[in-house]
Design an enzyme around this catalytic site. Structure first.
Site, PDB file in Angstrom:
ATOM      1  N   LEU A   1     -58.173  28.524 -22.149  1.00 16.15           N
ATOM      2  CA  LEU A   1     -58.667  27.157 -22.017  1.00 16.15           C
ATOM      3  C   LEU A   1     -58.273  26.365 -23.261  1.00 16.15           C
ATOM      4  CD1 LEU A   1     -62.218  27.915 -20.556  1.00 16.15           C
ATOM      5  CD2 LEU A   1     -60.035  27.673 -19.358  1.00 16.15           C
ATOM      6  N   ALA A   2     -57.346  25.409 -23.084  1.00 15.02           N
ATOM      7  CA  ALA A   2     -56.815  24.646 -24.219  1.00 15.02           C
ATOM      8  C   ALA A   2     -56.764  23.161 -23.911  1.00 15.02           C
ATOM      9  CB  ALA A   2     -55.425  25.160 -24.581  1.00 15.02           C
TER      10      ALA A   2
ATOM     11  N   ARG B   1     -65.050  17.037 -32.975  1.00 17.17           N
ATOM     12  CA  ARG B   1     -65.519  17.294 -34.347  1.00 17.17           C
ATOM     13  C   ARG B   1     -64.382  17.697 -35.282  1.00 17.17           C
ATOM     14  NH1 ARG B   1     -70.081  21.574 -33.316  1.00 17.17           N
ATOM     15  NH2 ARG B   1     -68.868  21.931 -31.410  1.00 17.17           N
TER      16      ARG B   1
ATOM     17  N   GLN C   1     -55.380  20.034 -16.439  1.00 21.71           N
ATOM     18  CA  GLN C   1     -56.724  19.591 -16.076  1.00 21.71           C
ATOM     19  C   GLN C   1     -56.783  18.091 -16.392  1.00 21.71           C
ATOM     20  OE1 GLN C   1     -59.931  21.081 -18.502  1.00 21.71           O
ATOM     21  NE2 GLN C   1     -61.501  20.685 -16.953  1.00 21.71           N
TER      22      GLN C   1
ATOM     23  N   THR D   1     -65.784  23.585 -18.678  1.00 19.47           N
ATOM     24  CA  THR D   1     -65.073  24.866 -18.597  1.00 19.47           C
ATOM     25  C   THR D   1     -64.985  25.386 -17.174  1.00 19.47           C
ATOM     26  OG1 THR D   1     -67.163  25.991 -19.102  1.00 19.47           O
ATOM     27  CG2 THR D   1     -65.673  25.536 -20.958  1.00 19.47           C
TER      28      THR D   1
ATOM     29  N   LYS E   1     -27.251  24.317 -45.197  1.00 18.13           N
ATOM     30  CA  LYS E   1     -27.708  23.917 -43.871  1.00 18.13           C
ATOM     31  C   LYS E   1     -26.653  24.271 -42.834  1.00 18.13           C
ATOM     32  CE  LYS E   1     -27.367  20.421 -40.629  1.00 18.13           C
ATOM     33  NZ  LYS E   1     -26.170  19.693 -40.123  1.00 18.13           N
TER      34      LYS E   1
ATOM     35  N   ASN F   1     -16.357  30.996 -55.185  1.00 15.87           N
ATOM     36  CA  ASN F   1     -17.167  30.409 -56.247  1.00 15.87           C
ATOM     37  C   ASN F   1     -17.216  28.900 -56.046  1.00 15.87           C
ATOM     38  OD1 ASN F   1     -18.408  30.934 -59.179  1.00 15.87           O
ATOM     39  ND2 ASN F   1     -17.289  29.002 -59.202  1.00 15.87           N
TER      40      ASN F   1
ATOM     41  N   ASN G   1     -20.109  16.318 -44.299  1.00 15.05           N
ATOM     42  CA  ASN G   1     -19.991  16.766 -42.916  1.00 15.05           C
ATOM     43  C   ASN G   1     -20.327  15.704 -41.884  1.00 15.05           C
ATOM     44  OD1 ASN G   1     -22.586  17.083 -44.112  1.00 15.05           O
ATOM     45  ND2 ASN G   1     -23.285  18.226 -42.328  1.00 15.05           N
TER      46      ASN G   1
END
Length: 476
Positions: free
Chosen positions: A10-11, A17, A79, A85, A378, A404, A413
């Site tokens: 259940l999400a 809160r 839902q 619930t 990267k 090197n 790039n």
């Protein structure tokens, strides 16, 4: 387990809160969404997992697809209105019943906000529940807070006539679960300290029979899954609440303070286990490691340090302080100096990296590579024993062995629209402050003079110079 288990997570809740732009299920504990903690445990004991989403559903479905794959995305259930619930499980069971390939016998119901739940707890619970068509996990809390109370028959009988506040008053078989707001209305002068964890194991047949009977006539005007306990009791269906002493692992996280407490508990558990298995942690209170990380014995880590995702670190590697590592594989006997930041990268054996080195996604370093301070890699492959010692950027490139790269070198790039590749072949020596405008290939054994801007391919065994001749003029 002798029967297949289908899990419903259940999400769908907002988490009022937990003030945040993210739904509560995506709040993180040690770098991982609470939903991932629960989902990963469910995978270890369940044949099929369905996730009920609602509030900011798109965020959760995107997260599931990225972190748990296409199957997890296909097994989400919307839902549309969050009506409790019970309604969430109704939505899930409708989808499960429509899925003709699913042979669900038992349904395990979990909440997405219980990041400390473990495979061991669920396995124990499932084993104990084998003879019961309906069972759930309860726990004792000195302060029951907003948790549903587990009312046993002894309490129900006695509280009709007199207030019950002693723990001993709540004994006998389970009669029902009473939500916190309703309990205060029905039994204003009584107290129950056994509470519902929200984890259930139920025969699919029982859910299909009782879910249509749920009512929203309560303080919250919602459909509670807890009401199936009373319905089962009325029909004399065997049921049981199994009380677990490990209360911390079963508590939901509802606000920032509880999030902090859960994270602190999990951090201590993970670090203690790692140290027991031969990982050396210096200042472990400041080291944060995801439960999905693999770290071999003989690794040495200095805090503060953060290691998240599905990172893997092989034996005898040293990671100095102030490093952040996400979804990165690091080989044996590497030295990672302070203030490095790696994400979605691969590092071979015997590498020496940093300080202040950055590996971005799809960076791959072979064995014996050296990266110095303020080097960024990267989407590039760096060959065996190559060195990029300081102040350089290598992006979208293939760098051969024994290369090197001098200080201040960059691969150019991106032309504003497209990205192109730079290839630097074996044994090339790149002088300081060179720029390589992709697409370009630097041949084997090439020496590139310092300060050059290379825009054309260089043949093997050449000296490449691309800079204006120096002119010295008299000062006026």
């Amino acid at each position: 387990m002798s029967y297949p288990i289908t899990t419903i997570i259940l999400a769908a809740g907002k988490g009022t809160r937990m003030p945040s732009k993210n739904p509560k299920a995506l709040q993180t504990v040690l770098g991982e969404a609470m939903l991932s903690h629960v989902y990963s445990v469910a995978q270890s004991i369940s044949d099929t997992i369905w996730t009920v989403v609602g509030y900011k559903a798109d965020m959760i479905t995107d997260y599931l697809a990225k972190n748990h794959g296409e199957k997890a995305l296909q097994h989400t259930i919307l839902q549309e209105k969050q009506l409790g619930t019970g309604h969430a499980v109704q939505c899930a069971m409708q989808k499960i019943n429509e899925n003709t390939t699913n042979n669900a016998e038992k349904i395990l119901i979990l909440n997405a906000d219980v990041p400390l739940i473990s495979t061991e707890i669920l396995t124990d619970f499932i084993t104990k529940s084998e003879k019961y068509p309906l069972s759930f996990i309860s726990l004792y809390l000195p302060d029951a807070k907003s948790y549903g109370r587990v009312a046993r028959q002894g309490f129900v009988d006695k509280a009709k006539n007199t207030p019950c506040t002693a723990h001993e008053d709540n004994k006998g078989n389970v009669a029902k679960i009473i939500e916190a707001k309703d309990f205060k209305v029905q039994y204003p002068n009584s107290a129950i300290y056994e509470v519902n964890s929200g984890i259930y194991l139920v025969d699919a047949q029982i859910l299909n029979e009782f879910l249509p009977l749920l009512s929203s006539q309560n303080a919250n005007n919602e459909y509670y899954i807890t009401d199936i306990i009373g319905l089962a009791k009325d029909k004399n269906i065997p049921l049981e609440a199994f009380c677990f002493e490990n209360a911390e692992a079963l508590l939901g996280v509802n606000n920032p303070l509880e999030l902090y407490e859960a994270e602190k508990t999990l951090q201590q558990t993970i670090n203690t286990k790692l140290m027991s298995n031969g990982v050396v942690l210096h200042n472990p209170e400041s080291i944060r490691i995801s439960p999905f990380v693999e770290i071999a014995a003989g690794v040495e880590i200095f805090g503060p340090c953060e290691i998240y995702g599905k990172s893997k670190i092989e034996q005898y590697t040293t990671i100095e302080s102030h490093c952040v590592i996400k979804n990165t594989q690091i080989g044996e006997a590497c030295t990672i100096k302070s203030f490095c930041h790696f994400e979605d990268a691969i590092v071979g054996n015997n590498a020496k990296l940093g300080p202040y080195a950055r590996l971005r996604p799809q960076a791959e370093l072979s064995d014996n590579v050296h990266l110095g301070n303020f080097v960024e890699i990267k989407k590039s492959k760096i060959g065996n024993a190559s060195k990029v010692n300081h102040l350089s950027y290598i992006g979208d490139s293939i760098v051969g062995s024994d290369v090197n790269v001098g200080a201040g070198c960059i691969t150019c790039n991106y032309d504003g629209r497209n990205k192109f590749q730079t290839i630097i072949e074996d044994n090339a020596f790149l002088g300081s402050n060179c720029a390589f405008v992709a697409p370009v290939t630097i041949g084997k054994n090439t020496l590139v003079a310092a300060g050059s801007v290379i825009t054309k391919d260089t043949p093997e065994n050449t000296l490449a110079i691309a800079r204006q001749r120096q002119t010295n003029l008299k000062k006026r």
